[in-house]
Design a protein around this motif. Structure first.
Motif, short mmCIF file in Angstrom:
data_model
loop_
_atom_site.label_atom_id
_atom_site.label_comp_id
_atom_site.label_asym_id
_atom_site.label_seq_id
_atom_site.Cartn_x
_atom_site.Cartn_y
_atom_site.Cartn_z
N LEU A 55 12.92 -23.95 -106.82
CA LEU A 55 13.90 -25.02 -106.97
C LEU A 55 13.19 -26.20 -107.61
CD1 LEU A 55 14.62 -23.46 -104.14
CD2 LEU A 55 16.27 -25.26 -103.95
N TRP A 56 13.85 -26.87 -108.56
CA TRP A 56 13.25 -28.05 -109.17
C TRP A 56 14.32 -28.91 -109.83
CZ3 TRP A 56 12.99 -23.25 -111.45
CH2 TRP A 56 13.46 -23.13 -112.76
N CYS A 57 13.94 -30.13 -110.13
CA CYS A 57 14.78 -31.05 -110.88
C CYS A 57 14.32 -30.98 -112.33
CB CYS A 57 14.64 -32.47 -110.35
SG CYS A 57 15.59 -33.69 -111.31
N SER A 58 15.28 -30.75 -113.25
CA SER A 58 14.90 -30.62 -114.66
C SER A 58 15.08 -31.92 -115.45
CB SER A 58 15.74 -29.51 -115.32
OG SER A 58 17.10 -29.90 -115.43
N VAL A 59 15.43 -33.01 -114.77
CA VAL A 59 15.61 -34.30 -115.44
C VAL A 59 14.23 -34.88 -115.76
CG1 VAL A 59 16.48 -36.66 -115.20
CG2 VAL A 59 17.82 -34.73 -114.30
N GLY A 60 14.04 -35.27 -117.03
CA GLY A 60 12.78 -35.91 -117.44
C GLY A 60 11.55 -35.14 -117.00
N LYS A 61 10.59 -35.86 -116.44
CA LYS A 61 9.33 -35.26 -115.96
C LYS A 61 9.34 -35.10 -114.44
CE LYS A 61 6.64 -37.14 -119.75
NZ LYS A 61 5.47 -37.93 -120.15
N HIS A 62 10.52 -35.09 -113.82
CA HIS A 62 10.61 -35.06 -112.35
C HIS A 62 9.88 -33.85 -111.76
CE1 HIS A 62 14.41 -37.82 -112.27
NE2 HIS A 62 13.41 -38.33 -112.97
N HIS A 63 10.01 -32.68 -112.42
CA HIS A 63 9.33 -31.48 -111.92
C HIS A 63 7.83 -31.70 -111.85
CE1 HIS A 63 7.29 -27.57 -112.42
NE2 HIS A 63 8.22 -27.14 -111.58
N SER A 64 7.26 -32.26 -112.89
CA SER A 64 5.80 -32.41 -112.95
C SER A 64 5.27 -33.46 -111.98
CB SER A 64 5.35 -32.75 -114.38
OG SER A 64 5.85 -34.00 -114.77
N ILE A 65 6.14 -34.36 -111.49
CA ILE A 65 5.66 -35.37 -110.53
C ILE A 65 6.08 -35.06 -109.10
CG2 ILE A 65 5.33 -37.23 -112.18
CD1 ILE A 65 8.04 -38.35 -111.46
N GLY A 66 6.46 -33.79 -108.86
CA GLY A 66 6.64 -33.34 -107.48
C GLY A 66 8.01 -32.91 -107.04
N MET A 67 9.00 -32.98 -107.92
CA MET A 67 10.36 -32.58 -107.51
C MET A 67 10.53 -31.08 -107.66
SD MET A 67 13.28 -35.34 -108.37
CE MET A 67 14.47 -34.56 -107.30
N ARG A 68 9.92 -30.34 -106.70
CA ARG A 68 10.03 -28.90 -106.69
C ARG A 68 9.87 -28.40 -105.26
NH1 ARG A 68 5.50 -30.47 -109.42
NH2 ARG A 68 3.54 -30.00 -108.41
N SER A 69 10.45 -27.26 -105.01
CA SER A 69 10.38 -26.63 -103.70
C SER A 69 10.66 -25.15 -103.88
CB SER A 69 11.39 -27.27 -102.76
OG SER A 69 11.21 -26.83 -101.43
N SER A 70 10.83 -24.43 -102.78
CA SER A 70 11.13 -23.01 -102.89
C SER A 70 11.89 -22.53 -101.65
CB SER A 70 9.86 -22.19 -103.06
OG SER A 70 9.04 -22.30 -101.92
N ILE A 71 12.51 -21.38 -101.80
CA ILE A 71 13.18 -20.68 -100.70
C ILE A 71 12.64 -19.25 -100.72
CG2 ILE A 71 15.35 -19.75 -99.83
CD1 ILE A 71 16.77 -22.15 -101.05
N SER A 72 12.18 -18.77 -99.56
CA SER A 72 11.70 -17.40 -99.41
C SER A 72 12.78 -16.59 -98.72
CB SER A 72 10.41 -17.35 -98.59
OG SER A 72 9.38 -18.01 -99.28
N VAL A 73 13.06 -15.42 -99.27
CA VAL A 73 14.11 -14.55 -98.73
C VAL A 73 13.50 -13.23 -98.29
CG1 VAL A 73 16.32 -13.46 -99.23
CG2 VAL A 73 15.74 -15.64 -100.33
N ALA A 74 13.78 -12.88 -97.03
CA ALA A 74 13.27 -11.61 -96.48
C ALA A 74 14.28 -10.52 -96.69
CB ALA A 74 12.97 -11.77 -95.00
#
Length: 123
Positions: free
Chosen positions: A104-123
């Motif tokens: 998961l991430w934000c694609s606006v500007g450089k938001h991804h590169s400055i920390g706007m990212r996460s993840s979901i793990s699915v079993a």
């Protein structure tokens, strides 16, 4: 009077027991919510349930920040995004998640590169 109070006592004890017995056969997955809350701020993404079972979920995405953000989710069989959300706005995103990891991430500007990212793990 005594007979009636005994009957009330049996009902009071019996109802929770019957409920426990009836729920014991229910799959715990069926009781889980199919909603995942995703909060975006400057510059982070918080996921309410980062570990889930495979299934169809609604991501409740809320921009609690002041600047514009969107949410992109990508992983096995999924490549979806919300529209860009103004501060205070929200959106829903319905996805079917299979076993694996979803970025998961934000694609606006450089938001991804400055920390706007996460993840979901699915079993």
């Amino acid at each position: 009077m005594q007979k009636q109070s005994r009957r009330v006592a049996r009902i009071a004890v019996g109802v929770p027991f019957a409920l426990a017995v009836s729920l014991s056969g229910v799959d715990a997955h069926a009781l889980e919510s199919n909603r995942i809350t995703v909060i975006e701020t400057e510059y982070s993404i918080t996921v309410s349930r980062p570990n889930v079972r495979a299934g169809t979920y609604t991501l409740d995405v809320r921009n609690d920040g002041r600047t514009r953000h969107d949410l992109v989710i990508a992983g096995p069989g999924v490549d979806s995004r919300t529209p860009v959300l103004e501060g205070g706005a929200s959106a829903e995103l319905k996805v079917t998640l299979q076993a694996g990891t979803y970025a998961l991430w934000c694609s606006v500007g450089k938001h991804h590169s400055i920390g706007m990212r996460s993840s979901i793990s699915v079993a």
